[in-house]
Motif scaffolding. Structure first.
Motif, PDB file in Angstrom:
ATOM      1  N   MET A   1      37.286  24.672  18.580  1.00 57.29           N
ATOM      2  CA  MET A   1      36.838  26.055  18.503  1.00 57.29           C
ATOM      3  C   MET A   1      38.029  26.967  18.839  1.00 57.29           C
ATOM      4  SD  MET A   1      33.683  27.850  20.547  1.00 57.29           S
ATOM      5  CE  MET A   1      32.611  26.484  20.075  1.00 57.29           C
ATOM      6  N   THR A   2      38.383  27.857  17.944  1.00 54.81           N
ATOM      7  CA  THR A   2      39.549  28.710  18.123  1.00 54.81           C
ATOM      8  C   THR A   2      39.176  30.044  18.765  1.00 54.81           C
ATOM      9  OG1 THR A   2      40.617  27.719  16.190  1.00 54.81           O
ATOM     10  CG2 THR A   2      41.471  29.835  16.947  1.00 54.81           C
ATOM     11  N   HIS A   3      39.940  30.424  19.775  1.00 56.85           N
ATOM     12  CA  HIS A   3      39.793  31.734  20.430  1.00 56.85           C
ATOM     13  C   HIS A   3      41.177  32.353  20.572  1.00 56.85           C
ATOM     14  CE1 HIS A   3      36.035  29.746  21.652  1.00 56.85           C
ATOM     15  NE2 HIS A   3      35.550  30.933  21.948  1.00 56.85           N
ATOM     16  N   ASP A   4      41.218  33.664  20.708  1.00 54.92           N
ATOM     17  CA  ASP A   4      42.490  34.327  20.983  1.00 54.92           C
ATOM     18  C   ASP A   4      42.973  33.999  22.389  1.00 54.92           C
ATOM     19  OD1 ASP A   4      42.790  35.815  18.504  1.00 54.92           O
ATOM     20  OD2 ASP A   4      41.124  37.060  19.194  1.00 54.92           O
ATOM     21  N   VAL A   5      42.055  34.061  23.348  1.00 54.11           N
ATOM     22  CA  VAL A   5      42.419  33.905  24.757  1.00 54.11           C
ATOM     23  C   VAL A   5      41.429  32.978  25.452  1.00 54.11           C
ATOM     24  CG1 VAL A   5      42.843  35.081  26.961  1.00 54.11           C
ATOM     25  CG2 VAL A   5      43.354  36.252  24.818  1.00 54.11           C
ATOM     26  N   LEU A   6      41.959  32.040  26.214  1.00 49.07           N
ATOM     27  CA  LEU A   6      41.157  31.238  27.144  1.00 49.07           C
ATOM     28  C   LEU A   6      41.554  31.640  28.556  1.00 49.07           C
ATOM     29  CD1 LEU A   6      39.332  28.842  28.018  1.00 49.07           C
ATOM     30  CD2 LEU A   6      41.363  27.365  27.777  1.00 49.07           C
ATOM     31  N   VAL A   7      40.582  32.073  29.353  1.00 50.46           N
ATOM     32  CA  VAL A   7      40.814  32.451  30.746  1.00 50.46           C
ATOM     33  C   VAL A   7      40.202  31.376  31.634  1.00 50.46           C
ATOM     34  CG1 VAL A   7      40.451  34.185  32.544  1.00 50.46           C
ATOM     35  CG2 VAL A   7      40.779  34.898  30.161  1.00 50.46           C
ATOM     36  N   LEU A   8      40.982  30.886  32.584  1.00 51.99           N
ATOM     37  CA  LEU A   8      40.482  29.880  33.515  1.00 51.99           C
ATOM     38  C   LEU A   8      40.408  30.467  34.923  1.00 51.99           C
ATOM     39  CD1 LEU A   8      42.331  26.564  32.535  1.00 51.99           C
ATOM     40  CD2 LEU A   8      40.183  27.493  31.654  1.00 51.99           C
ATOM     41  N   GLY A   9      39.221  30.390  35.522  1.00 53.63           N
ATOM     42  CA  GLY A   9      39.019  30.758  36.921  1.00 53.63           C
ATOM     43  C   GLY A   9      39.053  32.248  37.188  1.00 53.63           C
ATOM     44  N   GLY A  10      38.496  32.602  38.341  1.00 56.74           N
ATOM     45  CA  GLY A  10      38.664  33.967  38.814  1.00 56.74           C
ATOM     46  C   GLY A  10      37.500  34.902  38.580  1.00 56.74           C
ATOM     47  N   ALA A  11      36.260  34.439  38.725  1.00 51.95           N
ATOM     48  CA  ALA A  11      35.113  35.344  38.700  1.00 51.95           C
ATOM     49  C   ALA A  11      34.479  35.370  40.084  1.00 51.95           C
ATOM     50  CB  ALA A  11      34.079  34.911  37.660  1.00 51.95           C
ATOM     51  N   GLY A  12      34.074  36.531  40.511  1.00 51.80           N
ATOM     52  CA  GLY A  12      33.400  36.679  41.798  1.00 51.80           C
ATOM     53  C   GLY A  12      32.568  37.946  41.784  1.00 51.80           C
ATOM     54  N   VAL A  13      32.026  38.272  42.915  1.00 48.62           N
ATOM     55  CA  VAL A  13      31.220  39.487  43.051  1.00 48.62           C
ATOM     56  C   VAL A  13      31.865  40.387  44.092  1.00 48.62           C
ATOM     57  CG1 VAL A  13      28.998  40.420  43.813  1.00 48.62           C
ATOM     58  CG2 VAL A  13      29.065  38.434  42.289  1.00 48.62           C
ATOM     59  N   ASP A  14      32.064  41.642  43.719  1.00 46.46           N
ATOM     60  CA  ASP A  14      32.604  42.657  44.616  1.00 46.46           C
ATOM     61  C   ASP A  14      31.470  43.515  45.164  1.00 46.46           C
ATOM     62  OD1 ASP A  14      35.153  41.818  44.057  1.00 46.46           O
ATOM     63  OD2 ASP A  14      35.622  43.459  42.675  1.00 46.46           O
ATOM     64  N   THR A  15      31.407  43.624  46.481  1.00 49.44           N
ATOM     65  CA  THR A  15      30.540  44.607  47.124  1.00 49.44           C
ATOM     66  C   THR A  15      31.419  45.791  47.493  1.00 49.44           C
ATOM     67  OG1 THR A  15      29.024  42.925  47.973  1.00 49.44           O
ATOM     68  CG2 THR A  15      29.008  45.065  49.070  1.00 49.44           C
ATOM     69  N   THR A  16      31.201  46.918  46.823  1.00 49.24           N
ATOM     70  CA  THR A  16      32.079  48.077  46.964  1.00 49.24           C
ATOM     71  C   THR A  16      31.441  49.127  47.863  1.00 49.24           C
ATOM     72  OG1 THR A  16      32.984  47.678  44.747  1.00 49.24           O
ATOM     73  CG2 THR A  16      33.364  49.860  45.718  1.00 49.24           C
ATOM     74  N   VAL A  17      32.211  49.555  48.863  1.00 45.81           N
ATOM     75  CA  VAL A  17      31.771  50.591  49.801  1.00 45.81           C
ATOM     76  C   VAL A  17      32.784  51.734  49.737  1.00 45.81           C
ATOM     77  CG1 VAL A  17      31.110  51.116  52.171  1.00 45.81           C
ATOM     78  CG2 VAL A  17      30.855  48.775  51.302  1.00 45.81           C
ATOM     79  N   TYR A  18      32.337  52.908  49.336  1.00 47.90           N
ATOM     80  CA  TYR A  18      33.209  54.082  49.277  1.00 47.90           C
ATOM     81  C   TYR A  18      33.198  54.760  50.644  1.00 47.90           C
ATOM     82  CZ  TYR A  18      33.338  53.286  44.279  1.00 47.90           C
ATOM     83  OH  TYR A  18      33.527  52.703  43.044  1.00 47.90           O
ATOM     84  N   VAL A  19      34.382  54.803  51.269  1.00 55.69           N
ATOM     85  CA  VAL A  19      34.494  55.276  52.652  1.00 55.69           C
ATOM     86  C   VAL A  19      35.272  56.589  52.692  1.00 55.69           C
ATOM     87  CG1 VAL A  19      34.348  52.944  53.598  1.00 55.69           C
ATOM     88  CG2 VAL A  19      36.584  53.893  53.034  1.00 55.69           C
ATOM     89  N   PRO A  20      35.119  57.371  53.766  1.00 54.06           N
ATOM     90  CA  PRO A  20      35.743  58.700  53.808  1.00 54.06           C
ATOM     91  C   PRO A  20      37.251  58.679  53.964  1.00 54.06           C
ATOM     92  CG  PRO A  20      34.542  58.262  55.841  1.00 54.06           C
ATOM     93  CD  PRO A  20      34.184  57.179  54.899  1.00 54.06           C
ATOM     94  N   GLU A  21      37.818  57.590  54.475  1.00 55.40           N
ATOM     95  CA  GLU A  21      39.268  57.504  54.622  1.00 55.40           C
ATOM     96  C   GLU A  21      39.670  56.053  54.858  1.00 55.40           C
ATOM     97  OE1 GLU A  21      40.896  59.063  58.366  1.00 55.40           O
ATOM     98  OE2 GLU A  21      38.825  59.377  59.041  1.00 55.40           O
ATOM     99  N   LEU A  22      40.951  55.769  54.594  1.00 55.99           N
ATOM    100  CA  LEU A  22      41.551  54.469  54.894  1.00 55.99           C
ATOM    101  C   LEU A  22      42.903  54.700  55.566  1.00 55.99           C
ATOM    102  CD1 LEU A  22      40.849  52.328  51.670  1.00 55.99           C
ATOM    103  CD2 LEU A  22      39.891  51.972  53.948  1.00 55.99           C
ATOM    104  N   PRO A  23      43.209  53.985  56.646  1.00 58.74           N
ATOM    105  CA  PRO A  23      42.333  53.028  57.336  1.00 58.74           C
ATOM    106  C   PRO A  23      41.137  53.733  57.966  1.00 58.74           C
ATOM    107  CG  PRO A  23      44.289  53.443  58.631  1.00 58.74           C
ATOM    108  CD  PRO A  23      44.522  54.119  57.322  1.00 58.74           C
ATOM    109  N   LEU A  24      40.097  52.984  58.168  1.00 58.49           N
ATOM    110  CA  LEU A  24      38.841  53.538  58.658  1.00 58.49           C
ATOM    111  C   LEU A  24      38.785  53.430  60.183  1.00 58.49           C
ATOM    112  CD1 LEU A  24      36.196  54.697  57.406  1.00 58.49           C
ATOM    113  CD2 LEU A  24      35.240  52.393  57.605  1.00 58.49           C
ATOM    114  N   PRO A  25      38.775  54.558  60.891  1.00 56.41           N
ATOM    115  CA  PRO A  25      38.690  54.490  62.356  1.00 56.41           C
ATOM    116  C   PRO A  25      37.378  53.851  62.800  1.00 56.41           C
ATOM    117  CG  PRO A  25      39.301  56.701  61.613  1.00 56.41           C
ATOM    118  CD  PRO A  25      38.844  55.946  60.406  1.00 56.41           C
ATOM    119  N   TYR A  26      37.410  53.223  63.971  1.00 50.61           N
ATOM    120  CA  TYR A  26      36.188  52.579  64.452  1.00 50.61           C
ATOM    121  C   TYR A  26      35.110  53.612  64.744  1.00 50.61           C
ATOM    122  CZ  TYR A  26      32.660  50.308  67.147  1.00 50.61           C
ATOM    123  OH  TYR A  26      31.439  49.868  67.578  1.00 50.61           O
ATOM    124  N   ARG A  27      33.918  53.300  64.273  1.00 55.68           N
ATOM    125  CA  ARG A  27      32.715  54.058  64.603  1.00 55.68           C
ATOM    126  C   ARG A  27      31.556  53.103  64.424  1.00 55.68           C
ATOM    127  NH1 ARG A  27      31.568  59.107  60.900  1.00 55.68           N
ATOM    128  NH2 ARG A  27      33.694  59.630  61.620  1.00 55.68           N
TER     129      ARG A  27
END
Length: 290
Positions: A1-27
């Motif tokens: 089976m011919t494809h242009d690109v074969l990608v191996l590995g590297g899928a996951g799930v990102d939990t994204t949190v938008y924060v007011p600043e980085l680095p984030l002071p402790y609170r």
């Protein structure tokens, strides 16, 4: 089976949190915008990006039989995927993203010692190009692509750690970031001198990228103009790789491949959750002609 690109590995799930600043002071508690779970990690980003650009893509990876694995299967439902079981479950990241789009990532690799990506998952694929994520379970697959152009993305390699060296010296086209490099040109030259690479591309965010080939010293290329305000830098590197590979497989000159990668990367910075809404071929080419 011919494809242009074969990608191996590297899928996951990102939990994204938008924060007011980085680095984030402790609170004790921060009130934040809605927290989202999206497909992430570099292999998935490249597979989705290349697919959106009209390339025929096959993707092989290990994921878990868990809700995160189900999310990945759904997000990649239009791509020819071959899944093996990940004993420890699906890889996850928690991303803190600041107002300027910069991020801090907390990555859970779900490592199982000795785990390998089964070769029979992709044995029937005859790709024009293969892209390997730097997953330990993909390391053994490097020799499987003799005669097939091979690329990899070393991310924020410091140029010294042993983990990335098999990938750095075993690929024809190597992407990396300047984030952890004291002297990017020295690392790029080392990759060319010690490995099989003919081209090394080092991205530098808003400063564009550096490119070095076997027959030419380091060249600097500018970043592409942003189409809008920076929203989230996560996925920009994967978008760059997708645009670059699109140009390569379409037979474009090196400088044009860099430009296409830069345009895709700029789009990624301006669109939150870009892995799920990558740049399209028509938009990429329209911006390239602008």
């Amino acid at each position: 089976m011919t494809h242009d690109v074969l990608v191996l590995g590297g899928a996951g799930v990102d939990t994204t949190v938008y924060v007011p600043e980085l680095p984030l002071p402790y609170r004790d508690t921060y009130q934040v915008p809605p927290v989202t779970d999206r497909i992430g990690n570099t292999g998935a980003g490249v597979a989705l990006g290349c697919h959106a650009l009209g390339l025929g893509v096959a993707f092989a990876d290990l994921i878990g039989d868990d809700p995160q694995g189900a999310l990945i299967r759904h997000a990649l439902r239009e791509v020819d995927c071959r899944w093996g079981p990940a004993e420890a479950g699906t890889r996850r990241s928690v991303l803190l993203v600041g107002p300027d789009g910069r991020r801090t990532s907390f990555y859970d690799a779900k490592v199982t010692p000795g785990e390998r990506l089964p070769g029979d998952l992709y044995a029937d694929v005859r790709p024009r190009h293969a892209h390997l994520s730097i997953m330990d379970f993909c390391r053994h697959a490097l020799p499987d692509f003799d005669g097939v152009p091979l690329s990899t993305d070393l991310h924020d390699w410091d140029g010294a750690a042993d983990y990335q060296k098999d990938f750095a010296y075993g690929a024809d086209l190597v992407f990396l970031s300047a984030a952890a490099l004291g002297e990017p040109a020295a690392t790029m030259r080392d990759i060319l001198d010690r490995g099989r690479a003919h081209t090394v591309v080092c991205t530098r965010g808003a400063d564009g990228c550096l490119v070095m080939t076997r027959d030419c010293g380091v060249r600097a290329f500018p970043a592409a103009p942003l189409p809008g305000p920076v929203a989230d830098s996560n996925g920009a590197g994967d978008a760059f790789v997708s645009g670059f590979l699109y140009g390569t497989l379409r037979g474009r000159p090196l400088a044009e491949c860099v430009r296409l990668g830069a345009i895709a990367g700029a789009h990624a910075c301006s669109v939150p959750g870009t892995h799920e809404s990558p740049i399209t071929e028509s938009l990429l080419l329209a911006r390239s002609d602008a």
